[in-house]
Design a protein around this motif. Structure first.
Motif: not given
Length: 293
Positions: A113-136
């Motif tokens: 669902s769109s809500v599940a996708i949104a929650q997933l990407w909110i976690k990915i984009y999290h500024p301190s412990n998100g997957v993306l910023n952790t990788f960067l």
């Protein structure tokens, strides 16, 4: 059976249920929305007819035109992404190892669902412990952006999950069209010395042109009225930096309780979608349609 189907009364009886359903959930709400847009109404008290004042306000509303610009950017981004979807479908339609597995992987976002996708990407984009910023951070970028809080990047940060969300849908459409092309055509081209690139460009693409036109319309119109994922992830923020027309309409109607103005925005959005559909169909119209049997 032919005698029954030639009876106009029987035909009308078959058509009536679907016609009533279409009227009740499509055409009547459109007419009512247009009528509400001519009134000043908070959703509770009696409506006050004000003519085209809401539409005059709409034309002068800079916040609305900013949201329209964001919707247009999303439409352009989505239309460009179709090239990538088509390229993936071309690869998957060929005889490659793991094509069946890859098709299933690309279809996964369609199951969420769109809500599940949104929650997933909110976690990915999290500024301190998100997957993306952790990788960067791990590759030496010590001050990565706050993807959903920075007005300069938030809009494009939202485009990525939206494109990802609909990847499987468009890849599936293209894949089905490409697999419907007779093998005899491609085999004959190979015998004549054509390579994979030439087969894709000169045989496969011309045969799926009509499908591409349909997906362009779906992509652009869908982007112009897009709402759900943006609403869950940013609610149009920060400070309207990710506001689109549909979310702006929602805020005016259900947050500001100006249902008349919200209805005017909704009706205007309908007109924009109809105009976009007409222009795309006009721009892509061709006299001859390539067909195969």
């Amino acid at each position: 059976m032919d005698k029954v189907m030639s009876n106009k009364g029987v035909i009308a009886l078959y058509v009536l249920p679907s016609l009533l359903l279409l009227l009740s959930i499509v055409y009547i709400p459109i007419v009512l929305t247009g009528y509400y847009g001519l009134n000043k109404w908070d959703g509770i008290s009696p409506m006050s007819f004000i003519g085209f004042d809401n539409y005059k306000t709409l034309v002068q509303d800079q916040a609305f035109w900013q949201s329209a610009y964001h919707s247009l950017l999303l439409a352009v981004f989505s239309a460009i992404s179709l090239i990538g979807y088509l390229a993936i479908a071309l690869v998957l339609s060929g005889k490659i190892k793991g094509a069946n597995l890859l098709r299933k992987i690309y279809l996964i976002p369609m199951l969420l669902s769109s809500v599940a996708i949104a929650q997933l990407w909110i976690k990915i984009y999290h500024p301190s412990n998100g997957v993306l910023n952790t990788f960067l951070n791990s590759i030496g970028i010590s001050d990565p952006p706050s993807w959903l809080a920075d007005p300069k990047v938030v809009l494009f940060s939202l485009f990525v999950p939206i494109v990802w969300q609909y990847a499987g849908f468009y890849i599936l459409i293209y894949y089905a069209g490409l697999k419907n092309i007779p093998e005899t055509l491609t085999e004959a081209a190979r015998i004549d010395g054509a390579n994979s690139w030439q087969i894709a460009m000169r045989i496969k693409l011309p045969l799926v042109t009509e499908i591409i036109k349909v997906t362009v319309v779906l992509s652009v119109v869908g982007s112009l009225k897009y709402f759900d994922l943006i609403y869950v992830m940013t609610d149009g923020g920060p400070n309207g930096a990710s506001e689109v027309m549909a979310s702006y309409m929602y805020h005016k109607a259900f947050r500001s309780f100006d249902f008349g103005y919200g209805s005017a925005i909704g009706f205007f959005l309908l007109l924009i979608c109809l105009l976009a559909t007409y222009l795309i169909r006009k721009a892509t119209a061709t006299k001859d349609t390539v067909q195969f049997h």
